[in-house]
Design a protein around this motif. Structure first.
Motif, PDB file in Angstrom:
ATOM      1  N   ALA A 187       0.830  -1.211   0.000  1.00 51.62           N
ATOM      2  CA  ALA A 187       0.000   0.000   0.000  1.00 51.62           C
ATOM      3  C   ALA A 187       0.861   1.255   0.000  1.00 51.62           C
ATOM      4  N   ASN A 188       1.943   1.256   0.780  1.00 49.97           N
ATOM      5  CA  ASN A 188       2.822   2.426   0.822  1.00 49.97           C
ATOM      6  C   ASN A 188       3.527   2.647  -0.515  1.00 49.97           C
ATOM      7  N   SER A 189       3.856   1.542  -1.188  1.00 44.28           N
ATOM      8  CA  SER A 189       4.483   1.665  -2.510  1.00 44.28           C
ATOM      9  C   SER A 189       3.515   2.281  -3.512  1.00 44.28           C
ATOM     10  N   ILE A 190       2.259   1.881  -3.439  1.00 46.59           N
ATOM     11  CA  ILE A 190       1.245   2.419  -4.347  1.00 46.59           C
ATOM     12  C   ILE A 190       1.095   3.924  -4.130  1.00 46.59           C
ATOM     13  N   VAL A 191       1.040   4.341  -2.873  1.00 49.15           N
ATOM     14  CA  VAL A 191       0.920   5.765  -2.553  1.00 49.15           C
ATOM     15  C   VAL A 191       2.126   6.546  -3.085  1.00 49.15           C
ATOM     16  N   THR A 192       3.323   5.991  -2.864  1.00 52.30           N
ATOM     17  CA  THR A 192       4.533   6.674  -3.312  1.00 52.30           C
ATOM     18  C   THR A 192       4.582   6.782  -4.829  1.00 52.30           C
ATOM     19  N   SER A 193       4.192   5.721  -5.515  1.00 51.36           N
ATOM     20  CA  SER A 193       4.199   5.759  -6.986  1.00 51.36           C
ATOM     21  C   SER A 193       3.244   6.826  -7.512  1.00 51.36           C
ATOM     22  N   LYS A 194       2.118   7.009  -6.819  1.00 57.78           N
ATOM     23  CA  LYS A 194       1.171   8.057  -7.229  1.00 57.78           C
ATOM     24  C   LYS A 194       1.787   9.441  -7.022  1.00 57.78           C
ATOM     25  N   LEU A 195       2.516   9.615  -5.929  1.00 55.81           N
ATOM     26  CA  LEU A 195       3.201  10.886  -5.705  1.00 55.81           C
ATOM     27  C   LEU A 195       4.203  11.174  -6.823  1.00 55.81           C
ATOM     28  N   LEU A 196       4.869  10.121  -7.271  1.00 56.16           N
ATOM     29  CA  LEU A 196       5.907  10.276  -8.292  1.00 56.16           C
ATOM     30  C   LEU A 196       5.340  10.339  -9.700  1.00 56.16           C
ATOM     31  N   GLY A 197       4.067   9.946  -9.859  1.00 59.23           N
ATOM     32  CA  GLY A 197       3.451   9.956 -11.174  1.00 59.23           C
ATOM     33  C   GLY A 197       3.897   8.811 -12.064  1.00 59.23           C
ATOM     34  N   ILE A 198       4.281   7.679 -11.458  1.00 60.47           N
ATOM     35  CA  ILE A 198       4.697   6.500 -12.217  1.00 60.47           C
ATOM     36  C   ILE A 198       3.935   5.292 -11.700  1.00 60.47           C
ATOM     37  N   SER A 199       4.078   4.155 -12.370  1.00 65.03           N
ATOM     38  CA  SER A 199       3.397   2.940 -11.914  1.00 65.03           C
ATOM     39  C   SER A 199       4.118   2.355 -10.701  1.00 65.03           C
ATOM     40  N   ALA A 200       3.406   1.511  -9.968  1.00 70.55           N
ATOM     41  CA  ALA A 200       4.005   0.883  -8.790  1.00 70.55           C
ATOM     42  C   ALA A 200       5.178  -0.016  -9.177  1.00 70.55           C
ATOM     43  N   MET A 201       5.090  -0.674 -10.331  1.00 71.60           N
ATOM     44  CA  MET A 201       6.195  -1.517 -10.787  1.00 71.60           C
ATOM     45  C   MET A 201       7.413  -0.676 -11.139  1.00 71.60           C
ATOM     46  N   GLU A 202       7.209   0.459 -11.787  1.00 66.81           N
ATOM     47  CA  GLU A 202       8.325   1.351 -12.108  1.00 66.81           C
ATOM     48  C   GLU A 202       8.995   1.851 -10.827  1.00 66.81           C
ATOM     49  N   TYR A 203       8.198   2.214  -9.841  1.00 66.74           N
ATOM     50  CA  TYR A 203       8.768   2.682  -8.579  1.00 66.74           C
ATOM     51  C   TYR A 203       9.568   1.576  -7.911  1.00 66.74           C
ATOM     52  N   PHE A 204       9.050   0.358  -7.964  1.00 65.07           N
ATOM     53  CA  PHE A 204       9.750  -0.773  -7.354  1.00 65.07           C
ATOM     54  C   PHE A 204      11.103  -1.004  -8.030  1.00 65.07           C
ATOM     55  N   LEU A 205      11.115  -1.014  -9.343  1.00 62.83           N
ATOM     56  CA  LEU A 205      12.341  -1.339 -10.073  1.00 62.83           C
ATOM     57  C   LEU A 205      13.331  -0.182 -10.119  1.00 62.83           C
ATOM     58  N   GLU A 206      12.838   1.050 -10.219  1.00 61.71           N
ATOM     59  CA  GLU A 206      13.724   2.203 -10.381  1.00 61.71           C
ATOM     60  C   GLU A 206      14.081   2.881  -9.059  1.00 61.71           C
ATOM     61  N   GLY A 207      13.262   2.676  -8.031  1.00 67.75           N
ATOM     62  CA  GLY A 207      13.518   3.326  -6.757  1.00 67.75           C
ATOM     63  C   GLY A 207      13.837   2.367  -5.635  1.00 67.75           C
ATOM     64  N   GLN A 208      12.923   1.467  -5.361  1.00 71.12           N
ATOM     65  CA  GLN A 208      13.066   0.595  -4.201  1.00 71.12           C
ATOM     66  C   GLN A 208      14.136  -0.477  -4.343  1.00 71.12           C
ATOM     67  N   LEU A 209      14.229  -1.085  -5.528  1.00 72.29           N
ATOM     68  CA  LEU A 209      14.957  -2.346  -5.663  1.00 72.29           C
ATOM     69  C   LEU A 209      16.420  -2.244  -5.243  1.00 72.29           C
ATOM     70  N   LEU A 210      17.161  -1.308  -5.818  1.00 75.37           N
ATOM     71  CA  LEU A 210      18.586  -1.206  -5.503  1.00 75.37           C
ATOM     72  C   LEU A 210      18.806  -0.854  -4.042  1.00 75.37           C
ATOM     73  N   ILE A 211      18.048   0.123  -3.542  1.00 74.55           N
ATOM     74  CA  ILE A 211      18.169   0.513  -2.128  1.00 74.55           C
ATOM     75  C   ILE A 211      17.761  -0.652  -1.232  1.00 74.55           C
ATOM     76  N   GLY A 212      16.692  -1.348  -1.627  1.00 74.43           N
ATOM     77  CA  GLY A 212      16.208  -2.479  -0.842  1.00 74.43           C
ATOM     78  C   GLY A 212      17.201  -3.614  -0.775  1.00 74.43           C
ATOM     79  N   VAL A 213      17.863  -3.914  -1.887  1.00 74.06           N
ATOM     80  CA  VAL A 213      18.853  -4.999  -1.908  1.00 74.06           C
ATOM     81  C   VAL A 213      20.022  -4.678  -0.979  1.00 74.06           C
ATOM     82  N   ILE A 214      20.510  -3.447  -1.057  1.00 76.50           N
ATOM     83  CA  ILE A 214      21.634  -3.041  -0.194  1.00 76.50           C
ATOM     84  C   ILE A 214      21.218  -3.084   1.278  1.00 76.50           C
ATOM     85  N   ALA A 215      20.051  -2.515   1.581  1.00 73.80           N
ATOM     86  CA  ALA A 215      19.579  -2.488   2.965  1.00 73.80           C
ATOM     87  C   ALA A 215      19.331  -3.897   3.492  1.00 73.80           C
TER      88      ALA A 215
END
Length: 464
Positions: free
Chosen positions: A176-204
């Protein structure tokens, strides 16, 4: 000054009510209405603008609730309810259990206790991408991974701490938080996951896994030597067996494990990363997966009446998440609206933006601290993030940052904060099964989550 006083009183009052175990949604709504009333009485700031104006200040206060409810239910609320409906349906037919068993199977070949513990966290965090429910995932891991950790010599408090944090990063397009963030960014939830979350998430996730392995081993040895733990704390408790007996998810064929993965697969295939000839919305994807799941279940069981009866869980899940999450979102939005209209948050953001040379970093730290504190206080990453996410565009603009650099770490920090809360649903559920105090468990999660939080912020500043 009025704004700062209103924000301070509002946050303190909400914190007091939640700590005293008042019903969180109504506490947020009530305090939000009081702040809106104060704004209407003591300032000239309009509560409602445009065609929705009621021409009565008191009615405008209530109109704010109407406006936020209607917009939320038609968009984000429906998305969350449909995702929850599919998740409950997958639980009902045993697909979720099969998926967790398949993912957990490689763990049986690892015999080093704290290596297994670290890898168990990584497996849990991976599963969380497909099972966005922190409580649901926690209970399933208690039935599958927890006994394995106990069998190789990990203490029950270390095992419980790892399972509580398995969903700490709140990753994936189904969150749900990812969906909200993607709407703020104006992109799809999948785009936010792959372009924003994924690299940071893997490192963390890698840093958190290593931290768990090292710190839980240290705490186990230290607490055993000091008498805080005994040899009995490294043995399985009967309550877990009782919890397993109460597990309502039926056993299902192993190939059912592919069903929870389908939404992610479809969203990836029909995106800019793969094939753009077809446009697939999130809700459409979830309904498509429901139909596919029903057909697979029908062809496997060949009992039409039973398979149709199982679909009832879809609508029960939608209703359940409305009472638990969507209602919380709406009430949190009303609370946030009161904070924003009071002007206090704008003052705080302006102060952070005025810091020379370090304005952006200061702003990010302020927002992350606010979200972490709210998540710990409420025990909910959703309540915290929904209340404050609308401030992120203003905060990013104030320091001339790209919104994703501000939004991604703040969103991830809200999930990390939940894993530090003794009143979070997942903490209480896991602690009760393991016969532990939730405060004893968060004593082990807080140091690891603090390291995870620092990692998220630093990696976001460097890589985004």
């Amino acid at each position: 000054m009025f704004g700062l006083i209103t924000v301070t009183v509002g946050i303190v009052l909400v914190g007091y009510l939640i700590v005293k175990k008042y019903y969180a949604p109504w506490a947020l709504l009530l305090v939000g209405l009081l702040m809106l009333l104060a704004v209407g009485l003591f300032t000239n700031v309009p509560l409602v603008t445009g065609k929705k104006v009621t021409h009565s200040m008191l009615l405008d206060v209530v109109q704010v609730v109407t406006n936020l409810s209607s917009s939320t239910l038609a968009g984000l609320g429906l998305q969350i309810m449909v995702i929850s409906g599919l998740a409950d349906y997958l639980d009902k037919i045993g697909a979720t259990k099969s998926f967790v068993k398949v993912c957990s199977k490689p763990l049986y070949y690892i015999h080093s206790p704290y290596t297994l513990l670290a890898i168990s966290y990584l497996v849990g965090q991976f599963i969380n991408i497909f099972i966005p429910s922190a409580v649901g995932l926690g209970v399933l891991l208690m039935l599958t991974v927890y006994p394995l950790l106990m069998a190789v010599g990990v203490s029950r408090v270390s095992a419980a701490a790892v399972i509580v944090t398995a969903s700490c990063l709140d990753l994936g397009p189904a969150s749900a938080n990812s969906i909200v963030t993607s709407k703020l960014l104006g992109i799809s939830a999948m785009e936010y996951f792959l372009e924003g979350q994924l690299l940071i998430g893997v490192i963390a996730a890698a840093v958190i896994a290593v931290s768990h392995g090292l710190l839980q081993r240290y705490f186990d040895k230290k607490d055993l030597a000091s008498g805080r733990l005994s040899e009995d704390d490294f043995k399985m408790r009967s309550e877990l067996m009782a919890a397993g007996a109460k597990d309502k998810q039926p056993d299902a064929p192993r190939f059912y494990a592919i069903l929870p993965v389908l939404p992610i697969v479809f969203l990836f295939i029909f995106s800019k990363f793969c094939y753009t000839g077809v446009r697939l919305e999130l809700i459409t994807c979830m309904f498509l997966c429901m139909i596919i799941t029903f057909l697979v279940d029908l062809l496997t069981k060949r009992t039409f009446k039973e398979c149709v009866a199982n679909t009832k869980s879809i609508f029960q899940g939608m209703g359940r998440v409305f009472t638990s999450t969507v209602s919380l979102i709406i009430c949190a939005l009303v609370f946030a609206e009161g904070l924003k209209l009071s002007g206090g948050i704008t003052t705080i953001i302006g102060w952070a933006a005025s810091m020379q040379n370090t304005a952006g970093v200061v702003m990010l730290i302020v927002m992350c601290t606010l979200l972490a504190f709210a998540s710990i206080l409420t025990g909910s990453a959703n309540a915290a993030f929904f209340a404050f996410n609308s401030l992120l565009p203003h905060a990013a603009k104030a320091v001339n940052w790209d919104l994703i650099v501000m939004a991604c770490p703040v969103q991830l920090v809200s999930g990390i904060g939940r894993s530090m809360s003794p009143i979070a649903g997942v903490t209480i559920a896991v602690s009760s099964i393991a016969e532990l105090s939730s405060f004893e468990v968060v004593r082990r999660t807080i140091p690891v989550m603090a390291i995870g939080m620092i990692t998220v912020v630093l990696s976001s500043l460097i890589l985004l």
